[in-house]
Design a protein around this motif. Sequence first.
Motif, PDB file in Angstrom:
ATOM      1  N   GLY A  32      23.613 -43.893 -65.047  1.00  0.00           N
ATOM      2  CA  GLY A  32      22.515 -44.462 -64.012  1.00  0.00           C
ATOM      3  C   GLY A  32      22.074 -45.722 -64.543  1.00  0.00           C
ATOM      4  N   GLN A  33      21.641 -46.426 -63.402  1.00  0.00           N
ATOM      5  CA  GLN A  33      21.104 -47.877 -63.537  1.00  0.00           C
ATOM      6  C   GLN A  33      19.583 -47.736 -63.970  1.00  0.00           C
ATOM      7  OE1 GLN A  33      22.888 -50.560 -63.295  1.00  0.00           O
ATOM      8  NE2 GLN A  33      24.673 -49.175 -63.120  1.00  0.00           N
ATOM      9  N   VAL A  34      19.217 -47.762 -65.249  1.00  0.00           N
ATOM     10  CA  VAL A  34      17.833 -47.619 -65.528  1.00  0.00           C
ATOM     11  C   VAL A  34      17.088 -48.542 -65.139  1.00  0.00           C
ATOM     12  CG1 VAL A  34      16.341 -47.895 -67.634  1.00  0.00           C
ATOM     13  CG2 VAL A  34      18.551 -46.795 -67.807  1.00  0.00           C
ATOM     14  N   ASN A  35      17.461 -50.102 -64.815  1.00  0.00           N
ATOM     15  CA  ASN A  35      16.669 -51.117 -64.225  1.00  0.00           C
ATOM     16  C   ASN A  35      16.263 -50.629 -62.806  1.00  0.00           C
ATOM     17  OD1 ASN A  35      16.508 -52.399 -66.615  1.00  0.00           O
ATOM     18  ND2 ASN A  35      18.448 -54.020 -66.046  1.00  0.00           N
ATOM     19  N   ARG A  36      16.917 -49.996 -62.208  1.00  0.00           N
ATOM     20  CA  ARG A  36      16.744 -49.515 -60.830  1.00  0.00           C
ATOM     21  C   ARG A  36      16.033 -48.034 -60.595  1.00  0.00           C
ATOM     22  NH1 ARG A  36      21.965 -51.219 -57.074  1.00  0.00           N
ATOM     23  NH2 ARG A  36      21.900 -53.189 -58.016  1.00  0.00           N
ATOM     24  N   TRP A  38      14.000 -45.790 -63.863  1.00  0.00           N
ATOM     25  CA  TRP A  38      12.842 -45.841 -64.813  1.00  0.00           C
ATOM     26  C   TRP A  38      12.084 -47.077 -64.949  1.00  0.00           C
ATOM     27  CZ3 TRP A  38      11.155 -41.422 -66.525  1.00  0.00           C
ATOM     28  CH2 TRP A  38      11.895 -40.215 -66.299  1.00  0.00           C
ATOM     29  N   LYS A  39      12.753 -48.183 -64.999  1.00  0.00           N
ATOM     30  CA  LYS A  39      11.865 -49.609 -65.108  1.00  0.00           C
ATOM     31  C   LYS A  39      10.847 -49.596 -64.126  1.00  0.00           C
ATOM     32  CE  LYS A  39      12.721 -54.389 -66.044  1.00  0.00           C
ATOM     33  NZ  LYS A  39      12.209 -55.081 -64.923  1.00  0.00           N
ATOM     34  N   PRO A  40      11.276 -49.535 -62.691  1.00  0.00           N
ATOM     35  CA  PRO A  40      10.392 -49.747 -61.754  1.00  0.00           C
ATOM     36  C   PRO A  40       9.218 -49.017 -61.880  1.00  0.00           C
ATOM     37  CG  PRO A  40      12.353 -50.083 -60.764  1.00  0.00           C
ATOM     38  CD  PRO A  40      12.801 -49.657 -62.153  1.00  0.00           C
ATOM     39  N   LEU A  41       9.358 -47.601 -62.326  1.00  0.00           N
ATOM     40  CA  LEU A  41       8.679 -46.551 -62.402  1.00  0.00           C
ATOM     41  C   LEU A  41       7.563 -46.809 -63.420  1.00  0.00           C
ATOM     42  CD1 LEU A  41       7.507 -43.844 -61.127  1.00  0.00           C
ATOM     43  CD2 LEU A  41       8.860 -42.818 -63.049  1.00  0.00           C
ATOM     44  N   GLY A  42       8.199 -47.427 -64.679  1.00  0.00           N
ATOM     45  CA  GLY A  42       7.376 -47.686 -65.854  1.00  0.00           C
ATOM     46  C   GLY A  42       6.512 -48.751 -65.488  1.00  0.00           C
ATOM     47  N   GLU A  43       6.955 -49.847 -64.884  1.00  0.00           N
ATOM     48  CA  GLU A  43       6.278 -50.919 -64.332  1.00  0.00           C
ATOM     49  C   GLU A  43       5.001 -50.671 -63.560  1.00  0.00           C
ATOM     50  OE1 GLU A  43       9.828 -54.434 -64.902  1.00  0.00           O
ATOM     51  OE2 GLU A  43       9.393 -53.325 -63.158  1.00  0.00           O
ATOM     52  N   LEU A  44       5.243 -49.761 -62.411  1.00  0.00           N
ATOM     53  CA  LEU A  44       4.320 -49.446 -61.546  1.00  0.00           C
ATOM     54  C   LEU A  44       3.085 -48.599 -62.476  1.00  0.00           C
ATOM     55  CD1 LEU A  44       2.867 -48.300 -58.692  1.00  0.00           C
ATOM     56  CD2 LEU A  44       4.387 -46.266 -58.916  1.00  0.00           C
ATOM     57  N   THR A  45       3.665 -47.911 -63.407  1.00  0.00           N
ATOM     58  CA  THR A  45       2.469 -46.994 -64.329  1.00  0.00           C
ATOM     59  C   THR A  45       1.790 -47.632 -65.069  1.00  0.00           C
ATOM     60  OG1 THR A  45       4.282 -45.092 -64.273  1.00  0.00           O
ATOM     61  CG2 THR A  45       2.527 -45.251 -65.965  1.00  0.00           C
ATOM     62  N   GLN A  46       2.236 -48.796 -65.899  1.00  0.00           N
ATOM     63  CA  GLN A  46       1.813 -49.707 -66.497  1.00  0.00           C
ATOM     64  C   GLN A  46       0.685 -50.590 -65.871  1.00  0.00           C
ATOM     65  OE1 GLN A  46       1.522 -50.042 -70.370  1.00  0.00           O
ATOM     66  NE2 GLN A  46      -0.348 -50.861 -69.152  1.00  0.00           N
ATOM     67  N   VAL A  47       0.887 -50.974 -64.630  1.00  0.00           N
ATOM     68  CA  VAL A  47       0.062 -51.833 -63.665  1.00  0.00           C
ATOM     69  C   VAL A  47      -1.148 -51.023 -63.526  1.00  0.00           C
ATOM     70  CG1 VAL A  47      -0.048 -53.142 -61.901  1.00  0.00           C
ATOM     71  CG2 VAL A  47       1.636 -53.768 -63.226  1.00  0.00           C
ATOM     72  N   PRO A  95      12.993 -44.698 -72.938  1.00  0.00           N
ATOM     73  CA  PRO A  95      12.025 -43.302 -72.623  1.00  0.00           C
ATOM     74  C   PRO A  95      10.472 -43.602 -73.247  1.00  0.00           C
ATOM     75  CG  PRO A  95      14.081 -42.733 -73.198  1.00  0.00           C
ATOM     76  CD  PRO A  95      14.179 -44.238 -73.438  1.00  0.00           C
ATOM     77  N   LEU A  96      10.526 -43.991 -74.458  1.00  0.00           N
ATOM     78  CA  LEU A  96       9.375 -43.699 -75.195  1.00  0.00           C
ATOM     79  C   LEU A  96       8.223 -45.020 -74.638  1.00  0.00           C
ATOM     80  CD1 LEU A  96       7.547 -42.905 -77.353  1.00  0.00           C
ATOM     81  CD2 LEU A  96       8.320 -44.556 -79.031  1.00  0.00           C
ATOM     82  N   GLU A  97       8.989 -46.339 -74.191  1.00  0.00           N
ATOM     83  CA  GLU A  97       8.370 -47.505 -73.604  1.00  0.00           C
ATOM     84  C   GLU A  97       7.508 -46.825 -72.238  1.00  0.00           C
ATOM     85  OE1 GLU A  97      10.244 -51.481 -74.801  1.00  0.00           O
ATOM     86  OE2 GLU A  97      11.927 -49.780 -74.777  1.00  0.00           O
ATOM     87  N   VAL A  98       8.223 -46.084 -71.668  1.00  0.00           N
ATOM     88  CA  VAL A  98       7.904 -45.830 -70.270  1.00  0.00           C
ATOM     89  C   VAL A  98       6.808 -44.880 -70.188  1.00  0.00           C
ATOM     90  CG1 VAL A  98       8.296 -44.572 -68.191  1.00  0.00           C
ATOM     91  CG2 VAL A  98       9.907 -46.327 -68.925  1.00  0.00           C
ATOM     92  N   TYR A  99       7.119 -43.858 -71.344  1.00  0.00           N
ATOM     93  CA  TYR A  99       5.946 -42.750 -71.807  1.00  0.00           C
ATOM     94  C   TYR A  99       4.724 -43.345 -72.175  1.00  0.00           C
ATOM     95  CZ  TYR A  99       3.580 -38.973 -73.993  1.00  0.00           C
ATOM     96  OH  TYR A  99       2.565 -38.039 -74.332  1.00  0.00           O
ATOM     97  N   ALA A 100       4.956 -44.586 -73.008  1.00  0.00           N
ATOM     98  CA  ALA A 100       3.517 -45.229 -73.652  1.00  0.00           C
ATOM     99  C   ALA A 100       2.864 -45.506 -72.582  1.00  0.00           C
ATOM    100  CB  ALA A 100       3.934 -46.315 -74.452  1.00  0.00           C
ATOM    101  N   ALA A 101       3.358 -46.145 -71.375  1.00  0.00           N
ATOM    102  CA  ALA A 101       2.518 -46.352 -70.193  1.00  0.00           C
ATOM    103  C   ALA A 101       1.700 -45.373 -69.882  1.00  0.00           C
ATOM    104  CB  ALA A 101       3.231 -47.106 -69.062  1.00  0.00           C
ATOM    105  N   PHE A 102       2.063 -44.151 -69.652  1.00  0.00           N
ATOM    106  CA  PHE A 102       1.504 -42.949 -69.085  1.00  0.00           C
ATOM    107  C   PHE A 102       0.598 -42.519 -70.053  1.00  0.00           C
ATOM    108  CE2 PHE A 102       5.553 -42.301 -66.553  1.00  0.00           C
ATOM    109  CZ  PHE A 102       5.086 -42.072 -65.226  1.00  0.00           C
ATOM    110  N   ALA A 103       0.868 -42.466 -71.515  1.00  0.00           N
ATOM    111  CA  ALA A 103      -0.128 -42.274 -72.464  1.00  0.00           C
ATOM    112  C   ALA A 103      -1.311 -43.024 -72.480  1.00  0.00           C
ATOM    113  CB  ALA A 103       0.571 -42.299 -73.906  1.00  0.00           C
ATOM    114  N   SER A 104      -1.078 -44.501 -72.096  1.00  0.00           N
ATOM    115  CA  SER A 104      -2.340 -45.389 -72.023  1.00  0.00           C
ATOM    116  C   SER A 104      -3.215 -44.781 -70.929  1.00  0.00           C
ATOM    117  CB  SER A 104      -1.850 -46.801 -71.916  1.00  0.00           C
ATOM    118  OG  SER A 104      -1.264 -46.951 -70.614  1.00  0.00           O
TER     119      SER A 104
END
Length: 321
Positions: A32-36, A38-47, A95-104
């Motif tokens: 799978g292409q992580v940049n296409r 999990w990356k966009p979803l994580g960026e959406l979540t953090q913002v 995975p932890l970096e994306v999860y941290a955005a949700f945790a915040s």
Amino acid sequence: MLVRDVEAAALDWVWTHRDRFALGDDALAADGQVNRTWKPLGELTQVCASVSRCTPPGDPLHTRVSELLDFAWQQTHRGELFPLMQTLEPFATYPLEVYAAFASAGLRHPGYEESAAVLTRTRGWRLTEQYPTRRLGVLEAERRSGIDPHGDVPQALGRTWLGGLPEPWTFERAAGYALTHVVFHLTDWGRAARGVPAELAEYLLHWLPPWLDTCLDARMWDLSCELLAVAASLPRPPEPAVLEDAWRRVAAAQSGSGAIPEEGAAQDAAGADPGPDPYDFADCYHSTLMAAFAAALATAAAARPPDVRHAARPAGQGAPG
């Protein structure tokens, strides 16, 4: 109102295109292409987490980002995908970096945090080869996820481009993105301006304006918005005239649909009737998110009392716990 208008239009575009952030069947695929995915979803979540924190609950924009956060959390099956990702890729940090955005944002999965805490104590995790800025981000992801960081923040900061106080003329695209993320990690994505050591704050106060002007002249809208977010995250912001000019130029680059291209000439004028999207999703989603992020931080920074805005940490101290 200009900054607010940019933020509102950007979030309208994100809301309209939220399905493009959804995880597909390839999100857990070995190839799978992580940049296409999990990356966009994580960026959406953090913002959205950052905008939510600095926008009053009664504000319609707070409601909008709260709905987007719920949408993003549902994409992870309310956190159930994170333990599965850890099983598939035990030593991947994303995975932890994306999860941290949700945790915040208060969206947590205790089971994943428990298993991740065990993993991060291993030598394999601590010795993973990483760029200095990425390592700083992983340390902050651990902290935000309730895990004891496996390293020292000041030491990690000292190995980054920005942490070394480089000659200002060595600034270029890669250095620009590195420095913005260093500031984001130190300030918990704009939440704690005092996380920037005093020496770094003074350095950025002096050199951020010409760097920002250079990026705006080059029509590098994505990096310009990240630099505007940095400006709003500092204990003391640059001169108002600098920021006002920058926001006028960003607003002029925003399309009628609310999207902002990552770089290059805008394909329609801001304020025009939103017609068909002028850009591919991949060419504008990140810069549009960054515009909303920077605008929310700028609005919140302007409302902070001067004694809070100007309270920098002594050099060598990391972000607050």
